[in-house]
Design a protein around this motif. Structure first.
Motif, PDB file in Angstrom:
ATOM      1  N   VAL A  87       0.425  -0.791  -0.033  1.00  0.00           N
ATOM      2  CA  VAL A  87       0.156   0.221  -0.131  1.00  0.00           C
ATOM      3  C   VAL A  87       0.896   1.464  -0.073  1.00  0.00           C
ATOM      4  CG1 VAL A  87      -1.741   1.237   1.060  1.00  0.00           C
ATOM      5  CG2 VAL A  87      -1.645  -1.174   1.068  1.00  0.00           C
ATOM      6  N   GLN A  88       1.835   1.210   1.110  1.00  0.00           N
ATOM      7  CA  GLN A  88       2.695   2.959   0.382  1.00  0.00           C
ATOM      8  C   GLN A  88       3.608   2.821  -0.208  1.00  0.00           C
ATOM      9  OE1 GLN A  88       3.086   0.030   2.472  1.00  0.00           O
ATOM     10  NE2 GLN A  88       2.347   0.397   4.259  1.00  0.00           N
ATOM     11  N   ALA A  89       3.674   2.131  -1.376  1.00  0.00           N
ATOM     12  CA  ALA A  89       4.115   2.679  -2.396  1.00  0.00           C
ATOM     13  C   ALA A  89       3.290   2.002  -3.650  1.00  0.00           C
ATOM     14  CB  ALA A  89       5.859   1.515  -2.461  1.00  0.00           C
ATOM     15  N   ARG A  90       1.784   2.133  -3.477  1.00  0.00           N
ATOM     16  CA  ARG A  90       1.693   1.692  -4.657  1.00  0.00           C
ATOM     17  C   ARG A  90       1.600   2.372  -5.490  1.00  0.00           C
ATOM     18  NH1 ARG A  90      -3.582  -1.594  -2.007  1.00  0.00           N
ATOM     19  NH2 ARG A  90      -1.977  -3.002  -2.622  1.00  0.00           N
ATOM     20  N   TYR A  91       1.177   4.066  -5.291  1.00  0.00           N
ATOM     21  CA  TYR A  91       1.015   4.634  -6.243  1.00  0.00           C
ATOM     22  C   TYR A  91       2.180   5.023  -6.941  1.00  0.00           C
ATOM     23  CZ  TYR A  91      -0.804   8.803  -8.225  1.00  0.00           C
ATOM     24  OH  TYR A  91      -1.104   9.806  -9.160  1.00  0.00           O
ATOM     25  N   SER A  92       2.961   5.470  -6.565  1.00  0.00           N
ATOM     26  CA  SER A  92       4.408   5.381  -7.262  1.00  0.00           C
ATOM     27  C   SER A  92       5.249   4.561  -8.349  1.00  0.00           C
ATOM     28  CB  SER A  92       5.684   5.855  -6.431  1.00  0.00           C
ATOM     29  OG  SER A  92       5.453   6.887  -5.334  1.00  0.00           O
ATOM     30  N   GLY A  93       5.034   3.074  -7.872  1.00  0.00           N
ATOM     31  CA  GLY A  93       4.755   1.414  -8.045  1.00  0.00           C
ATOM     32  C   GLY A  93       4.464   1.663  -9.303  1.00  0.00           C
ATOM     33  N   ILE A  94       2.677   1.585  -9.376  1.00  0.00           N
ATOM     34  CA  ILE A  94       2.298   1.478 -10.844  1.00  0.00           C
ATOM     35  C   ILE A  94       2.397   2.728 -11.443  1.00  0.00           C
ATOM     36  CG2 ILE A  94      -0.103   1.339 -11.578  1.00  0.00           C
ATOM     37  CD1 ILE A  94      -0.898  -0.209  -8.684  1.00  0.00           C
ATOM     38  N   ALA A  95       2.370   3.822 -11.294  1.00  0.00           N
ATOM     39  CA  ALA A  95       1.909   5.333 -11.456  1.00  0.00           C
ATOM     40  C   ALA A  95       3.657   5.039 -12.873  1.00  0.00           C
ATOM     41  CB  ALA A  95       2.791   5.947 -11.217  1.00  0.00           C
ATOM     42  N   LEU A  96       4.644   4.486 -11.920  1.00  0.00           N
ATOM     43  CA  LEU A  96       5.847   4.557 -12.976  1.00  0.00           C
ATOM     44  C   LEU A  96       5.945   3.536 -13.560  1.00  0.00           C
ATOM     45  CD1 LEU A  96       8.810   6.035 -12.818  1.00  0.00           C
ATOM     46  CD2 LEU A  96       9.739   4.550 -11.183  1.00  0.00           C
ATOM     47  N   GLY A  97       5.752   2.350 -13.893  1.00  0.00           N
ATOM     48  CA  GLY A  97       5.924   1.172 -14.138  1.00  0.00           C
ATOM     49  C   GLY A  97       5.307   0.960 -15.237  1.00  0.00           C
ATOM     50  N   TYR A  98       3.744   1.569 -15.159  1.00  0.00           N
ATOM     51  CA  TYR A  98       3.077   1.479 -16.351  1.00  0.00           C
ATOM     52  C   TYR A  98       3.104   2.990 -17.436  1.00  0.00           C
ATOM     53  CZ  TYR A  98      -1.538   1.386 -18.640  1.00  0.00           C
ATOM     54  OH  TYR A  98      -2.731   1.374 -19.652  1.00  0.00           O
ATOM     55  N   ALA A  99       3.887   3.864 -16.858  1.00  0.00           N
ATOM     56  CA  ALA A  99       3.640   5.039 -17.787  1.00  0.00           C
ATOM     57  C   ALA A  99       5.649   4.390 -18.296  1.00  0.00           C
ATOM     58  CB  ALA A  99       4.886   6.201 -16.542  1.00  0.00           C
ATOM     59  N   ILE A 100       6.376   3.621 -17.940  1.00  0.00           N
ATOM     60  CA  ILE A 100       7.952   3.346 -19.007  1.00  0.00           C
ATOM     61  C   ILE A 100       7.577   2.808 -19.681  1.00  0.00           C
ATOM     62  CG2 ILE A 100       9.673   2.181 -18.210  1.00  0.00           C
ATOM     63  CD1 ILE A 100      10.217   3.908 -15.579  1.00  0.00           C
ATOM     64  N   GLY A 101       6.327   2.091 -19.352  1.00  0.00           N
ATOM     65  CA  GLY A 101       6.040   0.561 -20.234  1.00  0.00           C
ATOM     66  C   GLY A 101       5.378   1.558 -21.657  1.00  0.00           C
ATOM     67  N   ALA A 102       3.979   2.347 -20.943  1.00  0.00           N
ATOM     68  CA  ALA A 102       3.640   2.358 -21.882  1.00  0.00           C
ATOM     69  C   ALA A 102       4.696   3.401 -23.095  1.00  0.00           C
ATOM     70  CB  ALA A 102       2.082   3.144 -21.742  1.00  0.00           C
ATOM     71  N   ALA A 103       5.112   4.354 -22.573  1.00  0.00           N
ATOM     72  CA  ALA A 103       6.320   5.008 -23.227  1.00  0.00           C
ATOM     73  C   ALA A 103       6.949   4.029 -24.325  1.00  0.00           C
ATOM     74  CB  ALA A 103       6.682   6.469 -22.573  1.00  0.00           C
ATOM     75  N   ILE A 104       7.406   3.045 -23.536  1.00  0.00           N
ATOM     76  CA  ILE A 104       8.421   2.693 -24.683  1.00  0.00           C
ATOM     77  C   ILE A 104       8.019   1.752 -25.900  1.00  0.00           C
ATOM     78  CG2 ILE A 104      10.138   0.476 -24.266  1.00  0.00           C
ATOM     79  CD1 ILE A 104      11.303   1.082 -21.584  1.00  0.00           C
ATOM     80  N   PHE A 105       6.430   1.331 -25.460  1.00  0.00           N
ATOM     81  CA  PHE A 105       6.128  -0.038 -25.853  1.00  0.00           C
ATOM     82  C   PHE A 105       4.969   0.539 -26.726  1.00  0.00           C
ATOM     83  CE2 PHE A 105       8.089  -3.157 -23.342  1.00  0.00           C
ATOM     84  CZ  PHE A 105       9.026  -3.793 -23.490  1.00  0.00           C
ATOM     85  N   GLY A 106       3.977   1.419 -25.999  1.00  0.00           N
ATOM     86  CA  GLY A 106       2.758   1.868 -26.955  1.00  0.00           C
ATOM     87  C   GLY A 106       3.264   3.381 -27.783  1.00  0.00           C
ATOM     88  N   GLY A 107       4.143   4.135 -26.700  1.00  0.00           N
ATOM     89  CA  GLY A 107       4.545   5.786 -27.938  1.00  0.00           C
ATOM     90  C   GLY A 107       5.251   4.485 -28.803  1.00  0.00           C
ATOM     91  N   THR A 108       6.224   4.292 -28.546  1.00  0.00           N
ATOM     92  CA  THR A 108       6.915   4.138 -30.204  1.00  0.00           C
ATOM     93  C   THR A 108       6.601   2.975 -30.951  1.00  0.00           C
ATOM     94  OG1 THR A 108       8.209   1.172 -28.514  1.00  0.00           O
ATOM     95  CG2 THR A 108       9.185   4.001 -28.714  1.00  0.00           C
ATOM     96  N   ALA A 109       5.219   2.757 -30.887  1.00  0.00           N
ATOM     97  CA  ALA A 109       4.726   1.815 -31.842  1.00  0.00           C
ATOM     98  C   ALA A 109       4.598   2.216 -33.690  1.00  0.00           C
ATOM     99  CB  ALA A 109       3.482   0.802 -31.120  1.00  0.00           C
TER     100      ALA A 109
END
Length: 153
Positions: A87-109
């Motif tokens: 719970v203490q790291a949920r927001y940061s962990g999800i936001a960071l992981g999701y944003a990086i993944g979306a930028a790398i794979f979705g943004g460059t598709a």
């Protein structure tokens, strides 16, 4: 025309996402997402094939297939991501992981699709990228599953 088909696709996605959310509650996120990876892997070529027929029916089929692929993976993703972080790291962990993944794979598709089309001269080569993404997704799910089993012991 493309705006119309995008609207239709998003409407289908909006309908299917809660359906896959309910399936996630019943069968578990990892199981649904594994099925989504397998479905995307095997349907990547059939997804791109109708786009080059250039008819309303073929576009509709491709949009339906893409919405099904996206909803079956995206709907359980939110649940799974919430369970991966305390719970203490949920927001940061999800936001960071999701944003990086979306930028790398979705943004460059689009760039990668164009590159594949240029070097191969094959209009179906973008399906290779989707297949690769499916393999990476499945590998990630197997890793998460292995970690969970280890944590349960």
């Amino acid at each position: 025309n493309s705006m119309f088909y995008s609207c239709i696709g998003l409407s289908i996605f909006a309908f299917l996402a809660p359906v896959f959310g309910m399936m996630t509650d019943r069968y578990g996120a990892i199981r649904i997402m594994k099925g989504a990876c397998l479905f995307s892997f095997f349907m990547s070529f059939p997804l791109f094939y109708p786009l080059y027929e250039n008819t309303a029916t073929s576009f509709s089929f491709a949009i339906l297939l893409a919405a099904l692929m996206m909803a079956s993976f995206n709907a359980p993703t939110n649940y799974l991501l919430n369970t991966l972080f305390p719970v203490q790291a949920r927001y940061s962990g999800i936001a960071l992981g999701y944003a990086i993944g979306a930028a790398i794979f979705g943004g460059t598709a689009p760039l990668i699709y164009t590159f594949l089309l240029e070097i191969t001269k094959n209009v179906y080569s973008p399906s290779l990228y989707l297949s690769l993404a499916s393999v990476i997704g499945m590998s990630s799910l197997l890793f998460v599953e292995k970690i969970r089993i280890k944590d349960d012991l």
